[in-house]
Design an enzyme around this catalytic site. Structure first.
Site, PDB file in Angstrom:
ATOM      1  N   LYS A 199       0.851  -1.191   0.000  1.00 20.91           N
ATOM      2  CA  LYS A 199       0.000   0.000   0.000  1.00 20.91           C
ATOM      3  C   LYS A 199       0.883   1.235   0.000  1.00 20.91           C
ATOM      4  O   LYS A 199       1.672   1.454   0.926  1.00 20.91           O
ATOM      5  CB  LYS A 199      -0.907  -0.009   1.226  1.00 20.91           C
ATOM      6  CG  LYS A 199      -1.807   1.200   1.306  1.00 20.91           C
ATOM      7  CD  LYS A 199      -2.817   1.079   2.410  1.00 20.91           C
ATOM      8  CE  LYS A 199      -3.644   2.336   2.514  1.00 20.91           C
ATOM      9  NZ  LYS A 199      -4.601   2.272   3.620  1.00 20.91           N
ATOM     10  N   LYS A 252      -2.258  -1.629  -3.932  1.00 14.43           N
ATOM     11  CA  LYS A 252      -3.080  -0.418  -3.888  1.00 14.43           C
ATOM     12  C   LYS A 252      -2.214   0.814  -4.001  1.00 14.43           C
ATOM     13  O   LYS A 252      -1.219   0.871  -3.285  1.00 14.43           O
ATOM     14  CB  LYS A 252      -3.833  -0.437  -2.554  1.00 14.43           C
ATOM     15  CG  LYS A 252      -4.626   0.790  -2.260  1.00 14.43           C
ATOM     16  CD  LYS A 252      -5.332   0.615  -0.966  1.00 14.43           C
ATOM     17  CE  LYS A 252      -5.983   1.935  -0.635  1.00 14.43           C
ATOM     18  NZ  LYS A 252      -6.432   1.996   0.704  1.00 14.43           N
TER      19      LYS A 252
HETATM   20  C1  PBG Z   1      -7.547   3.216   5.286  1.00 11.10           C
HETATM   21  C2  PBG Z   1      -7.788   3.220   3.849  1.00 11.10           C
HETATM   22  C3  PBG Z   1      -7.575   4.239   2.910  1.00 11.10           C
HETATM   23  C4  PBG Z   1      -8.061   3.747   1.709  1.00 11.10           C
HETATM   24  C5  PBG Z   1      -8.526   2.469   1.942  1.00 11.10           C
HETATM   25  N1  PBG Z   1      -8.316   2.143   3.261  1.00 11.10           N
HETATM   26  C6  PBG Z   1      -7.097   5.609   3.056  1.00 11.10           C
HETATM   27  C7  PBG Z   1      -5.726   5.930   3.376  1.00 11.10           C
HETATM   28  O1  PBG Z   1      -4.850   5.087   3.539  1.00 11.10           O
HETATM   29  O2  PBG Z   1      -5.506   7.125   3.531  1.00 11.10           O
HETATM   30  C8  PBG Z   1      -8.081   4.498   0.417  1.00 11.10           C
HETATM   31  C9  PBG Z   1      -9.044   3.980  -0.572  1.00 11.10           C
HETATM   32  C10 PBG Z   1      -9.350   4.896  -1.683  1.00 11.10           C
HETATM   33  O3  PBG Z   1      -8.712   5.949  -1.895  1.00 11.10           O
HETATM   34  O4  PBG Z   1     -10.289   4.551  -2.402  1.00 11.10           O
HETATM   35  N2  PBG Z   1      -6.246   3.384   5.688  1.00 11.10           N
END
Ligand code: PBG
Length: 328
Positions: A199, A252
């Protein structure tokens, strides 16, 4: 013509022949629909930066869940906006927490639908970071091991609420191992983990933070989310999650990281997901609304590319629309 020409265009001459030789076929079965749930009753609040998406309440969220099932979308993933936020993210593991209640409601109404839990704390902490934080010589730091205790507690609470899959997205080191131990010890040996293994610290999450009301109050997430420049580190992160017991891996965002997705799918062989995130959706929506691009063609091309790169399934805000476009 003095030389023989190879003619790949022979296989592009009609819609029929193109259908026959098409290598990647998108289906509603490839999609997971993200849903946001807020407190209250009868709620359906539009999310400005994500047209077509809403903050639902526990009673109304059953609507889109039913719609997903009807269109052949096999799964949803839930994000909660709790009544109150605090430093310990209490709302994330409360027995009657917002996503716990929503999961029960959806499982009751649409039993066959796979209901996934995003496991993170940024929506539940008053500071908006993904765990417990403390001061450090560099400013502040996500306090890893105390955060793992909350991760374990939250996984148990989500499994007890009936979630089919737990998906940790906080990027604390050891989170997959902590969840596996907690679930095994708590009678949930059969609950799978979808690890947000890779991520990135991404600008593409902008609209999500609006939707989930979870922007960090100070600083950013770059001490726990990954540097977009790093590929080899992504392989190390994925290897750790596999070793800790992940059942499925996720990369992601999606579209900007297809090289990473494709490598993770090849190297580890586990079912591999991509999260086509809020910013990817917002860009396509916005350009479509402006008349600058054809939204339907663009969205289907993005999703097809993600599948072609190796995704077994993808989380996408276009899930319902794309399922309709595909003629489900
Ligand atoms: C939680 C999370 C996030 C997203 C999914 N789970 C936000 C982040 O890390 O700031 C982002 C998903 C999206 O942008 O569609 N941490």
């Amino acid at each position: 013509m003095a030389f023989p020409i190879n003619r790949p265009r022979r296989l592009r001459a009609s819609a029929g022949i193109r259908t026959l030789v098409r290598e990647t076929v998108l289906s509603p079965a490839d999609f997971v629909l993200p849903l946001f749930i807020r407190p209250g009753k009868g709620e359906k609040r539009p999310i400005g930066s994500m047209p077509g998406h809403f903050q639902w309440s526990v009673d109304t969220v059953v609507g889109p869940a039913k719609e997903a099932a009807k269109l052949g979308v096999p799964a949803v993933i839930l994000f909660g906006i709790p009544e109150k936020k605090d430093a310990k993210a209490s709302g994330a593991y409360a027995k009657d927490g917002i996503v716990q209640r929503a999961a029960r409601a959806i499982k009751d109404a649409v039993p066959g639908l796979v209901v996934m839990a995003d496991l993170c704390f940024c929506e539940y902490t008053d500071h908006g970071h993904c765990g417990i934080i403390r001061k450090s010589k560099d400013g502040f730091i996500l306090d890893n091991d105390p955060t793992l205790d909350l991760v374990a507690k939250t996984a148990l609470s989500q499994a007890a609420a009936g979630f089919d899959v737990v998906a940790p997205s906080g990027m604390a080191d050891g989170q997959v191992g902590a969840i596996r131990a907690a679930l095994d010890g708590g009678g949930f040996k059969d609950t799978p983990i979808l690890a947000y293994a890779v991520k990135y610290s991404s600008a593409f999450y902008g609209p999500f933070r609006d939707a989930a009301e979870s922007p960090p109050a100070f600083g950013d997430r770059s001490t726990y989310q990954m540097d977009p420049a790093n590929w080899r580190e992504a392989m190390r992160e994925a290897a750790l999650d596999v070793a800790e017991g992940a059942d499925m891996l996720m990369v992601k965002p999606g579209l900007p990281y297809l090289d990473v997705l494709s490598a993770v799918r090849e190297r580890f062989g586990l079912p591999t997901a991509a999260y086509s995130v809020s910013g990817e959706y917002a860009m396509v929506k916005a350009a479509g609304k402006m008349g600058w691009m054809d939204e339907k063609r663009t969205a289907l091309e993005v999703l097809t590319s993600i599948k072609r790169a190796g995704a077994d399934f993808m989380l996408t805000y276009h899930a319902l629309e794309a399922a309709r476009w595909l003629g489900a």
